[in-house]
Write a protein that holds these residues in place. Structure first.
Motif, PDB file in Angstrom:
ATOM      1  N   LYS A  34       0.840  -1.209   0.141  1.00 24.63           N
ATOM      2  CA  LYS A  34       0.193   0.146  -0.003  1.00 24.63           C
ATOM      3  C   LYS A  34       0.885   1.360  -0.211  1.00 24.63           C
ATOM      4  O   LYS A  34       0.689   2.114  -0.717  1.00 24.63           O
ATOM      5  CB  LYS A  34      -1.013  -0.005   1.423  1.00 24.63           C
ATOM      6  N   TYR A  35       1.878   1.170   0.809  1.00 29.11           N
ATOM      7  CA  TYR A  35       2.705   2.393   0.871  1.00 29.11           C
ATOM      8  C   TYR A  35       3.543   2.677  -0.358  1.00 29.11           C
ATOM      9  O   TYR A  35       3.896   3.755  -0.780  1.00 29.11           O
ATOM     10  CB  TYR A  35       3.834   2.087   1.904  1.00 29.11           C
ATOM     11  N   GLY A  36       4.084   1.478  -0.896  1.00 29.24           N
ATOM     12  CA  GLY A  36       4.787   1.595  -2.160  1.00 29.24           C
ATOM     13  C   GLY A  36       3.953   1.948  -3.287  1.00 29.24           C
ATOM     14  O   GLY A  36       4.432   2.742  -4.086  1.00 29.24           O
ATOM     15  N   LYS A  37       2.914   1.578  -3.454  1.00 31.90           N
ATOM     16  CA  LYS A  37       1.865   1.953  -4.657  1.00 31.90           C
ATOM     17  C   LYS A  37       1.614   3.550  -4.369  1.00 31.90           C
ATOM     18  O   LYS A  37       1.649   4.542  -5.556  1.00 31.90           O
ATOM     19  CB  LYS A  37       0.675   1.424  -4.779  1.00 31.90           C
ATOM     20  N   GLU A  38       1.496   4.224  -3.244  1.00 29.90           N
ATOM     21  CA  GLU A  38       1.342   5.329  -3.098  1.00 29.90           C
ATOM     22  C   GLU A  38       2.617   6.270  -3.407  1.00 29.90           C
ATOM     23  O   GLU A  38       2.229   7.400  -3.837  1.00 29.90           O
ATOM     24  CB  GLU A  38       0.847   5.742  -1.684  1.00 29.90           C
ATOM     25  N   TYR A  39       3.579   5.686  -2.850  1.00 32.56           N
ATOM     26  CA  TYR A  39       4.868   6.429  -3.251  1.00 32.56           C
ATOM     27  C   TYR A  39       5.151   6.401  -4.633  1.00 32.56           C
ATOM     28  O   TYR A  39       5.408   7.451  -5.085  1.00 32.56           O
ATOM     29  CB  TYR A  39       5.883   5.714  -2.539  1.00 32.56           C
ATOM     30  N   ILE A  40       5.013   5.395  -5.566  1.00 33.37           N
ATOM     31  CA  ILE A  40       5.407   5.286  -6.938  1.00 33.37           C
ATOM     32  C   ILE A  40       4.321   6.310  -7.684  1.00 33.37           C
ATOM     33  O   ILE A  40       4.964   7.143  -8.566  1.00 33.37           O
ATOM     34  CB  ILE A  40       5.481   4.065  -7.763  1.00 33.37           C
ATOM     35  N   LEU A  41       3.109   6.325  -7.345  1.00 32.14           N
ATOM     36  CA  LEU A  41       2.143   6.976  -7.852  1.00 32.14           C
ATOM     37  C   LEU A  41       2.248   8.609  -7.628  1.00 32.14           C
ATOM     38  O   LEU A  41       1.573   9.312  -8.518  1.00 32.14           O
ATOM     39  CB  LEU A  41       0.572   6.418  -7.881  1.00 32.14           C
ATOM     40  N   ALA A  42       2.928   8.952  -6.659  1.00 29.26           N
ATOM     41  CA  ALA A  42       2.959  10.404  -6.147  1.00 29.26           C
ATOM     42  C   ALA A  42       4.426  10.958  -6.993  1.00 29.26           C
ATOM     43  O   ALA A  42       4.497  12.063  -6.934  1.00 29.26           O
ATOM     44  CB  ALA A  42       3.506  10.668  -4.863  1.00 29.26           C
ATOM     45  N   GLY A  43       4.739  10.233  -7.916  1.00 25.80           N
ATOM     46  CA  GLY A  43       5.950  10.687  -8.994  1.00 25.80           C
ATOM     47  C   GLY A  43       7.298  10.687  -8.471  1.00 25.80           C
ATOM     48  O   GLY A  43       8.232  11.188  -8.956  1.00 25.80           O
ATOM     49  N   ASN A  44       7.406   9.753  -7.328  1.00 28.23           N
ATOM     50  CA  ASN A  44       8.833   9.478  -6.712  1.00 28.23           C
ATOM     51  C   ASN A  44       9.740   8.487  -7.418  1.00 28.23           C
ATOM     52  O   ASN A  44      10.904   8.407  -7.042  1.00 28.23           O
ATOM     53  CB  ASN A  44       8.704   9.198  -5.318  1.00 28.23           C
ATOM     54  N   GLY A  45       9.222   7.991  -8.507  1.00 29.47           N
ATOM     55  CA  GLY A  45       9.827   6.987  -9.212  1.00 29.47           C
ATOM     56  C   GLY A  45       9.799   5.708  -8.682  1.00 29.47           C
ATOM     57  O   GLY A  45       8.974   5.223  -7.819  1.00 29.47           O
ATOM     58  N   PRO A  46      10.709   4.735  -9.022  1.00 29.89           N
ATOM     59  CA  PRO A  46      10.613   3.296  -8.903  1.00 29.89           C
ATOM     60  C   PRO A  46      10.989   3.094  -7.351  1.00 29.89           C
ATOM     61  O   PRO A  46      11.789   3.771  -6.726  1.00 29.89           O
ATOM     62  CB  PRO A  46      11.505   2.478  -9.974  1.00 29.89           C
ATOM     63  N   LEU A  47      10.597   1.905  -6.827  1.00 22.96           N
ATOM     64  CA  LEU A  47      11.003   1.181  -5.629  1.00 22.96           C
ATOM     65  C   LEU A  47      11.669  -0.171  -5.736  1.00 22.96           C
ATOM     66  O   LEU A  47      11.192  -0.843  -6.758  1.00 22.96           O
ATOM     67  CB  LEU A  47      10.031   0.980  -4.502  1.00 22.96           C
ATOM     68  N   LEU A  48      12.444  -0.683  -5.064  1.00 24.85           N
ATOM     69  CA  LEU A  48      13.044  -2.130  -5.095  1.00 24.85           C
ATOM     70  C   LEU A  48      12.596  -2.810  -3.757  1.00 24.85           C
ATOM     71  O   LEU A  48      13.340  -2.395  -2.652  1.00 24.85           O
ATOM     72  CB  LEU A  48      14.519  -2.061  -5.358  1.00 24.85           C
ATOM     73  N   TYR A  49      11.866  -3.607  -3.891  1.00 26.09           N
ATOM     74  CA  TYR A  49      11.420  -4.714  -2.582  1.00 26.09           C
ATOM     75  C   TYR A  49      12.200  -5.815  -2.626  1.00 26.09           C
ATOM     76  O   TYR A  49      12.275  -6.462  -3.710  1.00 26.09           O
ATOM     77  CB  TYR A  49      10.052  -4.704  -2.547  1.00 26.09           C
ATOM     78  N   GLU A  50      12.408  -6.359  -1.449  1.00 25.05           N
ATOM     79  CA  GLU A  50      12.907  -7.694  -1.027  1.00 25.05           C
ATOM     80  C   GLU A  50      11.996  -8.348  -0.306  1.00 25.05           C
ATOM     81  O   GLU A  50      12.124  -8.167   0.928  1.00 25.05           O
ATOM     82  CB  GLU A  50      14.353  -7.659  -0.573  1.00 25.05           C
TER      83      GLU A  50
END
Length: 405
Positions: free
Chosen positions: A281-297
């Motif tokens: 949930k956090y990651g989707k909000e982050y990337i859709l806010a225009g912050n660019g990609p994330l890398l999860y493990e």
């Protein structure tokens, strides 16, 4: 608990290093230490549940919330979904050992919290692509049990019409099930790139295993995703083994969430479905806010071998597998719901029985499905978009030209 940090477009969050869970054989994760303060009587009413404080490790990123907003309905559905995937994989394992399944068959028993937690945090309009251990993802993306088992058996009414088998399964906004190790990662970056044209409020999740994490094409995809600020979460499902090779023998640095260098990263206790849910949930909000990609493990574990033909005993001990089973994502989650008073043992048993009966029934129906017809029309189906097929298909020479009737 630290607040989540969502910065304006083009800015990275303040770096924050959380001393999270440890990763060693035996005991990896802390149990829940907090009870839910207020549980509503209504099944559909929202309330907040806690996430253990050892659930996340961060790289150049604030952590997700250590709570998640949910309902009793959703909490019970998370249990149903994980249990369904587990039972479906057990059936697939049985069918393979009965020699009814051709080719490879990769099971995800032990990793159910990843597929379930991700899907409950995104929508069916978001995109997802993964590797060959894809049965659970196919189910969560909308595939039926019967269509998935039918595909594993190579049946005409399987979700891939019997052509893909255990590996290649697809559904709307689900791009597989991919057999070439790591190849789906640049494909996922391409899907995210396309979403910048008309689907700006949609996210892409591009998943791969730890065995693909050091590939050049994976790191090239990271570079382009960051360069173009793509709305994608790259997710490494680290189940500790790439085929029969442990991560310690395969990677000079096993902190896969830091492999993106310039991409913020997050390591997640992926044996906990609620931690995965909160992180996604956090990651989707982050990337859709225009912050660019994330890398999860996603730190997880597979109980079976690499595929069903691999007993999984030559490169790890029975004691290791037994120790990992102490963190079983379904059993520990059921115990948590029981402690919170949301799911009694009797209710869990009733759910289990209902799921087992349903999976077994649909598996039997899948076994009764017809195989694809053995003619060239079937062989050439879906090579072209429907309605655009040419009247003839060339073979190796002119004498092998096939004319459509």
């Amino acid at each position: 608990m630290l607040p989540r940090s969502l910065k304006s477009k083009g800015k990275l969050p303040v770096p924050w290093a959380h001393q999270g869970f440890t990763c060693h054989a035996g005991r990896r994760y802390m149990a829940y230490v907090s009870n839910v303060e207020v549980i509503p009587s209504e099944d559909g009413k929202s309330f907040t549940v806690p996430i253990p404080e050892d659930s996340f490790e961060t790289y150049d990123l604030d952590p997700p919330p250590y709570t998640v907003e949910t309902t009793k309905n959703q909490l019970k559905q998370l249990y149903r979904d994980m249990t369904t995937i587990r039972r479906m994989e057990l059936v697939a394992d049985r069918l393979y050992k009965e020699q009814k399944v051709r080719g490879f068959c990769h099971l995800s028993s032990g990793q159910e919290a990843v597929a379930v937690g991700i899907e409950h945090a995104i929508t069916r309009d978001d995109k997802l692509i993964t590797a060959y251990r894809a049965h659970g993802f196919t189910f969560m993306r909308g595939g039926t049990i019967k269509s998935i088992i039918g595909e594993i058996l190579g049946r005409k009414d399987g979700i891939g019409r019997g052509r893909g088998g255990s590996v290649h399964m697809y559904a709307k906004n689900f791009f597989g099930g991919n057999g070439i190790v790591g190849a789906q990662v640049p494909l996922g970056a391409g899907i995210a790139f396309a979403q910048q044209y008309g689907e700006t409020q949609r996210a892409t999740v591009s998943l791969f295993g730890d065995g693909a994490a050091n590939q050049g094409q994976v790191h090239e995809a990271y570079n382009l995703a960051k360069l173009w600020n793509l709305p994608v979460i790259f997710g490494c499902e680290n189940n500790k083994y790439g085929m029969g090779t442990s991560v310690e023998r395969a990677s000079a640095m096993t902190d896969y969430y830091k492999h993106g260098y310039f991409i913020p990263g997050l390591r997640i206790n992926a044996m906990d479905v609620l931690a995965v849910l909160s992180a996604m949930k956090y990651g989707k909000e982050y990337i859709l806010a225009g912050n660019g990609p994330l890398l999860y493990e996603f730190q997880t574990y597979r109980y079976s071998g690499h595929s069903v033909s691999d007993p999984g005993t030559a490169y790890r001990t029975k004691e290791e597998v037994q120790a990992e089973r102490a963190n079983d994502p379904i059993i520990t989650y059921k115990e948590t719901l029981n402690k919170w008073g949301i799911l009694t043992e009797e209710e869990a048993k009733a759910i289990d029985k209902d799921i087992w009966d349903r999976v077994d029934r649909e598996a039997h129906e899948a076994e009764d499905m017809a195989p694809p017809e053995t003619n060239l029309d079937v062989l050439f189906e879906d090579t072209y978009a429907r309605g655009s097929e040419p009247p003839q298909r060339r073979g190796r020479n002119v004498d092998e030209t096939y004319y459509r009737g």
